[in-house]
Scaffold this active site. Structure first.
Site, short mmCIF file in Angstrom:
data_model
loop_
_atom_site.label_atom_id
_atom_site.label_comp_id
_atom_site.label_asym_id
_atom_site.label_seq_id
_atom_site.Cartn_x
_atom_site.Cartn_y
_atom_site.Cartn_z
N ASP A 134 15.21 -36.17 -50.30
CA ASP A 134 15.37 -34.96 -49.49
C ASP A 134 15.84 -33.79 -50.38
OD1 ASP A 134 15.91 -33.14 -47.51
OD2 ASP A 134 17.01 -34.54 -46.24
N ASP A 180 13.23 -30.07 -39.35
CA ASP A 180 13.66 -31.25 -38.59
C ASP A 180 13.21 -31.21 -37.13
OD1 ASP A 180 14.90 -31.73 -40.94
OD2 ASP A 180 16.92 -31.93 -40.12
#
Ligand code: GLA
Length: 553
Positions: free
Chosen positions: A312, A372
């Site tokens: 990430d 997200d």
């Protein structure tokens, strides 16, 4: 241990940690005009550390490295995944305000803090405001849901941080390691179909523990999910320590006492274990990332028995420009290959820099295409229905990832969760359940384990579906038909009703270039054959619902 531990002051869940400096100045605000205060006798110059206990043996550290000249404060703020330059400062009767700015991809991220000196500590409150000029949709092809949600957030104060002086240089950013020259990373040969499994983030976020992960594995091994294809049990952020050991090895925090034992347990259930890290010095949640230790961490992961890595970007934004992403991701792609263990490589950088064009070249088996997801119809639909243009980039071993499933988390109806599952299957997307597998209803389990829909997702041709037709209506009452070519000349056809009322939809197979004469057409949610007349099928679809068909020749 904290390197500069002098004291820990409990303040609810927030602990201030640090050393008082002998040359500490006294906070004396001197009014010059009514209501206006200058900082004449206050000087906040110094390196200040606010350390917040995460209740897992680690601290989340924020460093405020401040330089005050007159009333002007400059310097930097380093906190979790961010490193801001202070670009504005002001004083008022209650203390000072500083504004940090940080270039992040194509936009500038701003953060404001209000501070006041109380004895030898600096009390700071982050003020959340939408950043002026920050685009809500940083990626052109897809919606960045998290950016959009930030922009919609009104200013709201965060918990107070208490910072103490620490030696100059503590918490400084590490030097930037130049990204390597690009080369093609060899295909690792795994993930010929999209990954299936479970990930901790959507339900547990920072609370996930070893016990939760074991319990999810137990559930998957006993409720039919494993047999349906769900094999990866993935720990997301917050398993890490906040310091490496003396040999530079990455460490776990107290929530994950023994990662190797956990991997052994997961493997004993016929499942695989996934883990999470960042190319930056810290992860999104502020734990240690793999920056400068990529080969060492890859080896640690392999030694533990890890089978999947979600990598990430977050903390890497402190050091690298977006155009350096491919080279930075290549480093871990090489490192994973060098371990000799098949480890699925999942890129997570929110679809920036057109990752679909280079994700496979750096060894990625999948790459996130969006910000997200949240457990709402709007978030899921905004992400899912915008993936059409990315279809050419999906292929066996390398898939677009529109983020993990929210099915069963309670923010959508089961009708909407069926749409979520169907759309992700049409998109050849990884199917990573994100709910609590111990407590879900049988209906939710049935949605997640619909074998006919999963068979579409896992089709060996590995081609992503596309939008074949959309109603001319306004977006709020929109119907869409998507098609996906499958192995052996088969097709999946999904008709979606995005509108607020149920709708009658005719699937005209001729218009979709699909010949149904002599073919079997099945409804994959009703689990029955349907009759197609004159190459057309008319059906009623509930609001936010789907009819998903498979045409086999
Ligand atoms: C980012 C990712 C999420 C999750 C969190 C963890 O926001 O996009 O999927 O991994 O970080 O901190």
């Amino acid at each position: 241990m904290l390197s500069s531990l002098c004291r820990i002051v409990p303040l609810g869940v927030i602990l201030g940690v640090g050393c008082a400096s002998p040359q500490l100045m006294v906070a004396t605000f001197v009014p010059t005009r009514p209501g206006v205060v200058t900082a004449t006798h206050v000087n906040v110059t110094g390196n200040w550390l606010a350390a917040v206990s995460m209740n897992d043996g680690t601290f989340r550290r924020s460093y405020f490295d401040l330089v005050q000249r007159g009333d002007t404060i400059t310097g930097t703020v380093r906190t979790t995944q961010f490193f801001f330059d202070i670009v504005e400062s002001a004083w008022d009767s209650t203390g000072f305000t500083i504004v940090g700015a940080m270039k992040d991809g194509g936009s500038v991220r701003r953060q404001e803090w209000h501070g006041r000196l109380v004895g030898d500590s600096l009390h700071l409150v982050a003020i959340r405001r939408p950043a002026p000029g920050t685009p809500a949709t940083p990626t052109p092809a897809v919606t960045n849901a998290s950016a959009a949600s930030v922009a919609a957030t009104p200013a709201r104060p965060q918990p107070e941080l208490v910072a103490y002086r620490v030696p100059p240089g503590e918490g400084a950013m590490p030097a930037k390691i130049p990204p390597p020259a690009r080369h093609l990373v060899r295909d690792n040969g795994i993930a010929r179909t999209p990954a299936m499994g479970w990930n901790s983030w959507n339900k547990f976020a920072g609370r996930v523990t070893d016990a939760d992960v074991r319990a999810m594995a137990d559930a998957m091994a006993s409720n039919g999910m494993r047999e349906a294809g769900y094999v990866y049990v993935n720990i997301d952020d917050t398993w890490e320590g906040d310091k490496r050991d003396s040999l530079g090895n990455i460490t776990t925090n107290s929530k994950f006492p023994d990662m190797k034992a956990l991997a052994d347990y997961i493997h004993s259930k016929g499942l695989k274990l996934g883990i999470y890290s960042s190319p930056g010095p810290t992860t999104c949640a502020g734990y240690i990332g793999s920056y400068g230790h990529e080969a060492q961490d890859a080896k640690t992961f392999a030694d533990w028995g890890i089978d999947y890595l979600k990598y990430d970007w977050c903390g890497a934004r402190m050091l690298y420009r977006d155009d350096e992403m491919p080279a930075v991701y290549q480093v871990m792609g090489d490192a994973l290959l060098a371990t000799g263990r098949p480890i699925l490589y999942s890129l997570c950088q929110y679809g920036r820099q057109d990752v679909w064009k280079w994700g496979a070249d750096v060894g990625g088996n999948s790459w996130r295409t969006t910000g997200d997801i949240r457990d709402t119809w709007e978030s899921m639909a905004n992400i899912g229905f915008r993936q059409d243009v990315l279809a050419p980039y999906a292929k066996p071993g390398h898939f677009n990832d529109p983020d993990m499933l929210e099915i069963g988390n309670g923010g959508m109806t089961n009708e909407e969760y069926r749409t979520h599952m169907s759309l992700w299957a049409m998109l050849a997307a990884p199917l990573l359940a994100g709910n609590d597998l111990r407590t879900m209803s049988l209906e939710v389990l049935g949605i997640l384990t619909n074998k006919e829909v999963i068979r579409v997702d896992q089709d060996p041709l590995g081609k992503q579906g596309t939008r074949a037709w959309a109603s001319p209506d306004s977006a709020s009452v929109r119907q869409e038909i998507w098609t996906r070519p499958l192995a052996n000349g088969a097709y999946a056809v999904a008709a979606f009703n995005r509108g607020p009322d149920s709708a009658r939809v005719t699937i005209d197979f001729a218009a979709l270039n699909i010949d149904t004469h002599g073919a079997t057409v099945r409804d994959l949610w009703a689990h029955r054959k349907v009759r197609v007349r004159d190459n057309r099928y008319t059906t009623t679809i509930p609001s936010h619902g789907v009819v998903m068909l498979r045409v086999d020749r």
